[in-house]
Each structure stands twice: as C-alpha cells, then as structure tokens.
Design a protein around this motif. Sequence first.
Motif, short mmCIF file in Angstrom:
data_model
loop_
_atom_site.label_atom_id
_atom_site.label_comp_id
_atom_site.label_asym_id
_atom_site.label_seq_id
_atom_site.Cartn_x
_atom_site.Cartn_y
_atom_site.Cartn_z
N GLY A 56 0.81 -1.21 0.00
CA GLY A 56 0.00 0.00 0.00
C GLY A 56 0.84 1.26 0.00
N VAL A 57 1.91 1.26 0.80
CA VAL A 57 2.83 2.40 0.82
C VAL A 57 3.44 2.61 -0.57
N HIS A 58 3.84 1.51 -1.19
CA HIS A 58 4.45 1.57 -2.52
C HIS A 58 3.48 2.16 -3.55
N GLU A 59 2.25 1.64 -3.57
CA GLU A 59 1.30 2.10 -4.58
C GLU A 59 0.88 3.55 -4.35
N ASP A 60 0.68 3.93 -3.09
CA ASP A 60 0.27 5.30 -2.80
C ASP A 60 1.40 6.30 -3.11
N LEU A 61 2.65 5.87 -2.93
CA LEU A 61 3.77 6.74 -3.30
C LEU A 61 3.79 6.94 -4.81
N LEU A 62 3.54 5.87 -5.56
CA LEU A 62 3.47 5.99 -7.02
C LEU A 62 2.39 7.00 -7.42
N THR A 63 1.25 6.94 -6.75
CA THR A 63 0.16 7.88 -7.04
C THR A 63 0.60 9.31 -6.77
N ASN A 64 1.26 9.53 -5.63
CA ASN A 64 1.73 10.88 -5.30
C ASN A 64 2.73 11.40 -6.32
N LEU A 65 3.65 10.54 -6.74
CA LEU A 65 4.66 10.96 -7.73
C LEU A 65 4.01 11.26 -9.08
N ALA A 66 2.92 10.58 -9.38
CA ALA A 66 2.23 10.80 -10.66
C ALA A 66 1.62 12.20 -10.72
N PHE A 67 1.38 12.81 -9.55
CA PHE A 67 0.85 14.18 -9.53
C PHE A 67 1.90 15.19 -10.00
N ILE A 68 3.18 14.80 -9.99
CA ILE A 68 4.26 15.72 -10.33
C ILE A 68 4.54 15.64 -11.82
N GLY A 69 4.08 16.62 -12.55
CA GLY A 69 4.13 16.56 -14.01
C GLY A 69 5.51 16.48 -14.61
N ASP A 70 6.52 17.01 -13.92
CA ASP A 70 7.88 17.01 -14.48
C ASP A 70 8.60 15.67 -14.31
N LEU A 71 7.96 14.74 -13.63
CA LEU A 71 8.55 13.41 -13.48
C LEU A 71 7.88 12.42 -14.43
N ARG A 72 8.67 11.49 -14.94
CA ARG A 72 8.10 10.37 -15.71
C ARG A 72 8.22 9.15 -14.83
N VAL A 73 7.08 8.67 -14.37
CA VAL A 73 7.05 7.58 -13.39
C VAL A 73 6.59 6.29 -14.07
N VAL A 74 7.40 5.25 -13.96
CA VAL A 74 7.06 3.95 -14.54
C VAL A 74 5.88 3.36 -13.79
N SER A 75 4.96 2.72 -14.50
CA SER A 75 3.74 2.20 -13.90
C SER A 75 4.01 1.06 -12.91
N ARG A 76 3.07 0.86 -12.02
CA ARG A 76 3.17 -0.22 -11.03
C ARG A 76 3.25 -1.58 -11.72
#
Length: 206
Positions: A56-76
């Motif tokens: 849960g911590v991992h997935e919620d962190l991914l969600t928070n990082l996805a809010f940051i438009g200047d980052l490209r975050v690899v999907s879960r």
Amino acid sequence: NRDEEERKPASPPAVTAAPAKQETAKSAVADRRSIAVLPFENMSEDPNASSFFADGVHEDLLTNLAFIGDLRVVSRTSVMQYRNTTKSIHQIASELGVGTILEGSVRRAGDRVRVTAQLIDANSDEHIWAQTYDRKVEDIFAIQGELAKSIASALQVALSAEQQRNIEKRPTENIAAYELFLQERELTDRDGNTKERVTKSIGLME
C-alpha cells in the motif's frame, strides 16, 4: 642541404575537428527525472500479515509521484516484476528506460511503522538521497507525502501549489478503514475475479 632542412621550423600538427556527439550516446544516458519505484520490501516480523501494508505504501507513493508533471514515473504493473529480483540497478534501469531508481522497505510493529527509502542514480550507481521515517502508523499519509516531496527536491523539480495540495491530501482519517482497503486491494491482485475472492472483498469493503 641537410643543415638548411634541420633549421626549418617543424610543421604544426594537423588540427582535426572533435567528433560530434552522437544522438545514440545522448539517448544512452536517461534523464534523472525518469524514475522507477521498485516494490517496497516488507521487513515486518509477520511478513504475511503485513505485506499488504508495504504494498500500500508503494502504490500510494506511485500515485503521489504521478501528480508531479515534471517526473516520468514507470507504472506499477511494469515495476512489480522486479519484486525479489537479483538484477542490478543498472540492468533494471536499462530495461525500464529510466535514469533513477527508488527502492525502500517498510517495517510494521504494533502502532509503529518505519519506512526507509533511497534514490539511486542508475548511471553511476550512486545514492542521490536517502531517508528513514520512524512514526506512528497513523502518520503513514504524512510519510508518503514527505517522501514524494523529498524525491522531487532531490531531482530538482519545483512543485506547484496544486501539486503540493494533491500530495498532502489525506485519503481518510480512519487508519483502520485504510488497512481494510489495502487488504482488499491485495486480495484482488492475488486472487483475481473468483467468486470466493468477491465474497471476501465485499466483507472487507463493508
């Protein structure tokens, strides 16, 4: 004659132009702002009972990082294959096409939780940033928000006011409800769309 030839100044060495940088070389070095968050390791004494919390911590962190438009975050979906992997950071980053890897762990003990995280430059294998959070379980949302903001700062990404609000927003004030939600999410991921799973999921969600 020979004496005259010896007195002649030597010819300057030929000047050759430096080779132009190749586009392939540029593309070989991934941007640091492209990031893969590997599944968090569950370090709790009871790994079966607490694995849903680490996920849960991992997935919620991914969600928070996805809010940051200047980052490209690899999907879960793409990073889950690296749970318990023996591959090197460099190899994982190469396969995912990222310049930065985040790895971490979660240790749950009673009403306390410890979350550790380290940000690694995939090209040099050097640590960019690392932090340990040791708090009460009820502070887990604050930890997740601080993690996302610290990662953005380490990668020199400025957050807008709206992005900060989204990251800091608590999904609920009820930690017990949050844990039941995480258990249901893990159950769905693990058991798929079976009748027995649906029955258990309904009970957890209720």
